[in-house]
Design an enzyme around this catalytic site. Sequence first.
Site, short mmCIF file in Angstrom:
data_model
loop_
_atom_site.label_atom_id
_atom_site.label_comp_id
_atom_site.label_asym_id
_atom_site.label_seq_id
_atom_site.Cartn_x
_atom_site.Cartn_y
_atom_site.Cartn_z
N ARG A 123 50.88 46.97 6.31
CA ARG A 123 50.68 48.06 7.63
C ARG A 123 51.62 48.68 8.17
O ARG A 123 52.60 48.27 8.16
CB ARG A 123 50.06 46.90 8.69
CG ARG A 123 49.84 47.63 10.24
CD ARG A 123 48.90 46.98 11.12
NE ARG A 123 49.63 45.68 11.71
CZ ARG A 123 48.82 45.12 12.48
NH1 ARG A 123 47.59 45.44 12.69
NH2 ARG A 123 49.57 43.90 12.94
N ARG A 175 55.58 47.17 12.56
CA ARG A 175 55.65 46.52 13.97
C ARG A 175 56.50 45.20 13.72
O ARG A 175 56.37 44.80 12.59
CB ARG A 175 54.05 45.83 14.29
CG ARG A 175 53.43 46.71 14.89
CD ARG A 175 52.20 46.49 15.43
NE ARG A 175 51.93 45.21 15.62
CZ ARG A 175 50.66 44.65 16.09
NH1 ARG A 175 49.43 45.52 15.80
NH2 ARG A 175 50.41 43.33 16.30
N ARG A 189 41.90 37.42 25.73
CA ARG A 189 42.50 36.45 24.81
C ARG A 189 42.54 35.17 25.05
O ARG A 189 43.04 34.27 24.08
CB ARG A 189 43.82 36.80 24.49
CG ARG A 189 43.99 37.46 22.84
CD ARG A 189 45.58 37.96 22.94
NE ARG A 189 45.89 38.42 21.51
CZ ARG A 189 45.81 39.44 20.93
NH1 ARG A 189 45.25 40.53 21.66
NH2 ARG A 189 46.25 39.68 19.76
N ARG A 245 51.50 33.95 15.30
CA ARG A 245 50.09 34.76 16.08
C ARG A 245 48.73 34.15 15.66
O ARG A 245 47.79 33.97 16.42
CB ARG A 245 50.10 36.18 15.55
CG ARG A 245 51.33 36.94 16.38
CD ARG A 245 51.70 38.14 15.53
NE ARG A 245 50.76 39.15 15.53
CZ ARG A 245 50.59 40.18 14.62
NH1 ARG A 245 51.49 40.49 13.82
NH2 ARG A 245 49.45 40.78 14.65
N LYS A 265 40.52 44.92 14.14
CA LYS A 265 40.00 45.16 15.36
C LYS A 265 40.42 46.80 15.73
O LYS A 265 39.59 47.51 16.06
CB LYS A 265 40.77 44.38 16.62
CG LYS A 265 40.05 42.98 16.40
CD LYS A 265 40.57 42.10 17.54
CE LYS A 265 42.28 42.05 17.72
NZ LYS A 265 42.75 41.12 16.63
P1 AP5 Z 1 44.24 46.20 12.19
O1 AP5 Z 1 42.94 47.24 12.56
O2 AP5 Z 1 45.61 46.73 12.53
O3 AP5 Z 1 44.06 44.74 12.78
P2 AP5 Z 1 44.12 44.36 14.31
O4 AP5 Z 1 42.61 43.39 14.29
O5 AP5 Z 1 43.94 45.38 15.30
O6 AP5 Z 1 45.16 43.56 14.10
P3 AP5 Z 1 46.46 43.29 15.23
O7 AP5 Z 1 47.69 42.63 14.29
O8 AP5 Z 1 46.72 44.63 15.92
O9 AP5 Z 1 45.86 42.18 15.95
P4 AP5 Z 1 46.46 41.46 17.03
O10 AP5 Z 1 45.53 40.94 17.79
O11 AP5 Z 1 47.66 40.45 16.55
O12 AP5 Z 1 47.60 42.41 17.66
P5 AP5 Z 1 47.69 43.12 19.22
O13 AP5 Z 1 48.20 44.62 18.96
O14 AP5 Z 1 46.39 43.04 19.90
O15 AP5 Z 1 44.20 45.93 10.67
C1 AP5 Z 1 45.05 45.20 10.19
C2 AP5 Z 1 45.69 45.69 8.73
O16 AP5 Z 1 44.42 45.59 7.93
C3 AP5 Z 1 45.95 47.45 8.77
O17 AP5 Z 1 47.01 47.44 7.90
C4 AP5 Z 1 44.72 48.07 8.48
O18 AP5 Z 1 44.89 49.05 7.84
C5 AP5 Z 1 44.06 46.91 7.49
N1 AP5 Z 1 42.71 46.98 7.74
C6 AP5 Z 1 41.94 47.01 8.44
N2 AP5 Z 1 40.72 47.01 8.07
C7 AP5 Z 1 40.49 46.76 6.84
C8 AP5 Z 1 39.47 46.61 5.89
N3 AP5 Z 1 38.28 46.53 6.40
N4 AP5 Z 1 39.75 46.35 4.73
C9 AP5 Z 1 41.21 46.50 4.27
N5 AP5 Z 1 42.24 46.62 5.27
C10 AP5 Z 1 41.99 46.71 6.35
O19 AP5 Z 1 48.75 42.08 20.13
C11 AP5 Z 1 50.25 42.21 19.67
C12 AP5 Z 1 50.61 41.14 20.48
O20 AP5 Z 1 50.63 41.40 21.92
C13 AP5 Z 1 50.15 39.70 20.45
O21 AP5 Z 1 50.76 38.81 19.42
C14 AP5 Z 1 50.45 39.00 21.78
O22 AP5 Z 1 51.80 38.70 21.94
C15 AP5 Z 1 50.58 40.29 22.71
N6 AP5 Z 1 49.12 40.66 23.36
C16 AP5 Z 1 48.23 41.60 23.09
N7 AP5 Z 1 47.09 41.50 23.90
C17 AP5 Z 1 47.19 40.36 24.81
C18 AP5 Z 1 46.49 39.39 25.60
N8 AP5 Z 1 45.17 40.01 26.20
N9 AP5 Z 1 46.99 38.32 26.23
C19 AP5 Z 1 48.12 37.86 25.70
N10 AP5 Z 1 49.03 38.57 24.75
C20 AP5 Z 1 48.48 39.55 24.32
#
Ligand code: AP5
Length: 257
Positions: free
Chosen positions: A133, A166, A94, A177, A20
């Site tokens: 990552r 992270r 979410r 997660r 994402k």
């Molecule tokens: P990346 O682009 O970083 O993936 P992402 O989907 O953004 O993953 P996140 O882990 O950031 O999502 P998340 O939803 O768990 O975390 P968030 O920060 O929102 O890609 C992942 C990896 O793959 C990278 O290394 C990248 O380089 C690689 N990659 C990407 N595309 C690729 C491809 N096409 N091919 C190969 N490799 C690729 O949330 C973190 C925490 O915050 C949550 O766990 C929760 O506790 C809290 N939180 C956040 N938002 C909320 C909410 N709305 N409500 C409640 N809690 C929340």
Amino acid sequence: DDRDERVVRMLMFGKPGAGKGTLTARLAQKYDILTLSTGDLLRQHIEERTDIGLQAEEIVARGGLVPDDMMLKVVTSKLDNLQHKHWILDGFPRTIGQAELLDAHLKKRNMPLTLVVNLDVPDEVILSRISDRWIHRPSGRVYNMSYNRPRVIGFDDQTGEPLTKRPDDNPEVFARRLAAFYASTSPLLAYFAKSAKTANTHRPNTHQHPHQISFHTPSGLKVKTLSGTTSDEIWPHLDRLIHNNFPGLREKLETRE
Ligand code: AP5
């Protein structure tokens, strides 16, 4: 007109690690689009030790979801900056509760969602990505040692500052997660599909008002799933989707590397 269907008001939806953040950043690099990532916002709060950050730290560290009322505090003021702009939300909503809060907020401001993109990537693929990552915390820029390496290992391309891991990117927390995604977030897809159907049935009758359609229809919400496993599989499809659905969206002028 904020009701214009050609405005990008998009949710980037998908499992943790689906890409994402990476794909949202690519779109924002190419097009004139603002982005809001709740994960990045929470990491900022945690680093700055705000009240929200202090409460969220432990929840994020163990891979749980931050409660809806706290998330609302994190995003509402930010959402107001998006008015009259093209935008993408990454990581929000979410839960069904968050989706309802967002809907009410957008309805009041007359800016309905126009697109939900669901990134569909197999669990096994995601697990291996997470361990590779690295992030630049201040900007949220994401690198991957096998997919998009930084130019100098361990340092951010743009600022030269050090990259970090992270704390929630380890196998145990990641499993939690993913479980939270299946329990609370994945039901949102059906919720969006239902909203899309409702939005489409409210289109004016095109037989009766043929000359009005191009200007006055409230748009239908489009929900699109993009599947892929390898690095650059999803990007061209996403780019084409945006390009074809939002012909008025401008590309940024600066040349890409
Ligand atoms: P990346 O682009 O970083 O993936 P992402 O989907 O953004 O993953 P996140 O882990 O950031 O999502 P998340 O939803 O768990 O975390 P968030 O920060 O929102 O890609 C992942 C990896 O793959 C990278 O290394 C990248 O380089 C690689 N990659 C990407 N595309 C690729 C491809 N096409 N091919 C190969 N490799 C690729 O949330 C973190 C925490 O915050 C949550 O766990 C929760 O506790 C809290 N939180 C956040 N938002 C909320 C909410 N709305 N409500 C409640 N809690 C929340």
